[in-house]
Design a protein around this motif. Structure first.
Motif, PDB file in Angstrom:
ATOM      1  N   HIS A 118       0.889  -0.781   0.212  1.00 55.50           N
ATOM      2  CA  HIS A 118       0.244   0.166  -0.014  1.00 55.50           C
ATOM      3  C   HIS A 118       0.873   1.427   0.119  1.00 55.50           C
ATOM      4  CE1 HIS A 118       1.510   0.031   3.966  1.00 55.50           C
ATOM      5  NE2 HIS A 118       1.055   0.930   4.128  1.00 55.50           N
ATOM      6  N   ASP A 120       0.569   5.163   1.819  1.00 57.91           N
ATOM      7  CA  ASP A 120       0.635   6.088   2.667  1.00 57.91           C
ATOM      8  C   ASP A 120      -0.053   7.052   2.266  1.00 57.91           C
ATOM      9  OD1 ASP A 120       0.895   4.159   4.119  1.00 57.91           O
ATOM     10  OD2 ASP A 120       3.003   5.067   5.771  1.00 57.91           O
ATOM     11  N   HIS A 174       4.419  -0.179   0.039  1.00 57.05           N
ATOM     12  CA  HIS A 174       5.534  -1.068   1.232  1.00 57.05           C
ATOM     13  C   HIS A 174       4.339  -2.071   1.391  1.00 57.05           C
ATOM     14  CE1 HIS A 174       3.693   2.744   3.146  1.00 57.05           C
ATOM     15  NE2 HIS A 174       3.714   1.862   4.007  1.00 57.05           N
TER      16      HIS A 174
END
Ligand code: MD5
Ligand code: FE
Length: 205
Positions: A118, A120, A174
Motif C-alpha cells: 500500500h 501512505d 510497501h
C-alpha cells in the motif's frame, strides 16, 4: 550502519538501544490499554494488524479527530516527537528541528499478521515518515511509487531499527510479508512485533 535503500529512504539498523526499546514497549502497552482494533477495510476485509493511534485516528482511508466511541485521540507526547526529530536528523544527517509529527500509529503484528502492499497517502503533508520497529523481526517489502509490483526490495527490519521514508520515496508502495516468531531480543514484549510510525498529518489542529 546507515543504508540508503532508495532516494529519501534510509535504514538505520539498531538505532535504539535495548533500554530505549524496553521503554517504548512499555509506552505502547500504556497506549494500548485504551484498546487496539483491527481496522475494517471498505471492501469488508479486516486487517490482521491491531492498531492504536495518537494525535489523529486513522480510519481506512482517512484521519479522524475522534475514536469510534467519540472519545478524543490522545496527543503525540512531546518526548515522542523529540525522538522523531532525532531519528530524522540521524537518518538524513542534517538538523530536523522543524519536523513536527502530530500522528503516531502503533501497529501490533501477532505471529500471523502481515500488511499488504500500500501507499501512505492519507496525510495531506509529504513530510517524511519515521518508522521504529520493536520485537520480532519482519520481512519488509519496499517498492516503488508507481505500482504495487516490481521493482521492490525485501529488507529485514529488526527490533531497534529505524527507517525513514521521505522525498521521492514518500509515496512508495510497501508492506510487511511476515514476521519471524522468536527472533526478538528481551524488550519486554512477550510475542509479536510492534511498529511505530510518526507522521505529519498536514490537517492542522
Ligand atoms: C510496518 N507500517 O512495519 C510498516 C512500516 C503502516 C506501515 O506500513 O502504514 O503502518 S512503515 C513503512 C512506510 C511508511 C511510509 C512510507 C513508506 C513506508 N514508504 O514510502 O515506503 O508496520
Ligand atoms: Fe504504510
Amino acid at each position: 550502519a546507515r543504508a540508503e535503500i532508495a532516494p529519501g529512504a534510509v535504514h538505520v539498523p539498531d538505532w535504539l538501544g535495548l533500554a530505549e526499546q524496553r521503554d517504548l514497549v512499555r509506552a505502547c502497552r500504556e497506549w494500548a490499554r485504551a484498546g487496539m482494533r483491527s481496522p475494517t477495510l471498505p471492501g469488508g476485509g479486516v486487517m490482521s494488524v491491531r492498531t492504536v493511534c495518537l494525535g489523529w485516528q486513522w480510519i481506512p482511508y482517512r484521519y479522524s479527530r475522534t475514536r469510534e466511541d467519540g472519545s478524543p485521540v490522545p496527543p503525540v507526547p512531546d518526548w515522542l516527537a523529540d525522538l522523531g526529530r532525532r531519528a530524522l536528523a540521524d537518518a538524513y544527517q542534517q538538523p530536523a528541528d522543524d519536523y513536527a509529527p502530530d500522528v503516531a500509529l502503533v501497529n501490533y503484528y501477532d505471529d500471523t499478521a502481515k500488511m499488504g502492499m500500500h501507499q501512505d497517502k492519507d496525510e495531506r503533508s509529504r513530510e517524511p515518515v519515521v518508522s521504529l520497529s520493536l520485537g520480532d523481526e519482519c520481512t519488509f517489502r519496499f517498492g516503488n511509487p508507481d505500482s504495487r509490483g516490481k521493482p521492490y526490495r525485501d529488507i529485514t527490519l529488526c527490533s531497534g531499527d529505524l527507517f525513514v521514508f521521505g522525498g521521492p520515496s514518500r509515496l512508495a508502495h510497501h508492506g510487511v510479508l511476515r514476521t519471524r516468531p522468536g527472533t526478538a531480543p528481551d524488550t519486554g514484549l512477550r510475542a509479536g512485533r510492534l511498529n511505530i510510525t510518526l507522521r505529519v498529518s498536514g490537517l492542522g489542529r
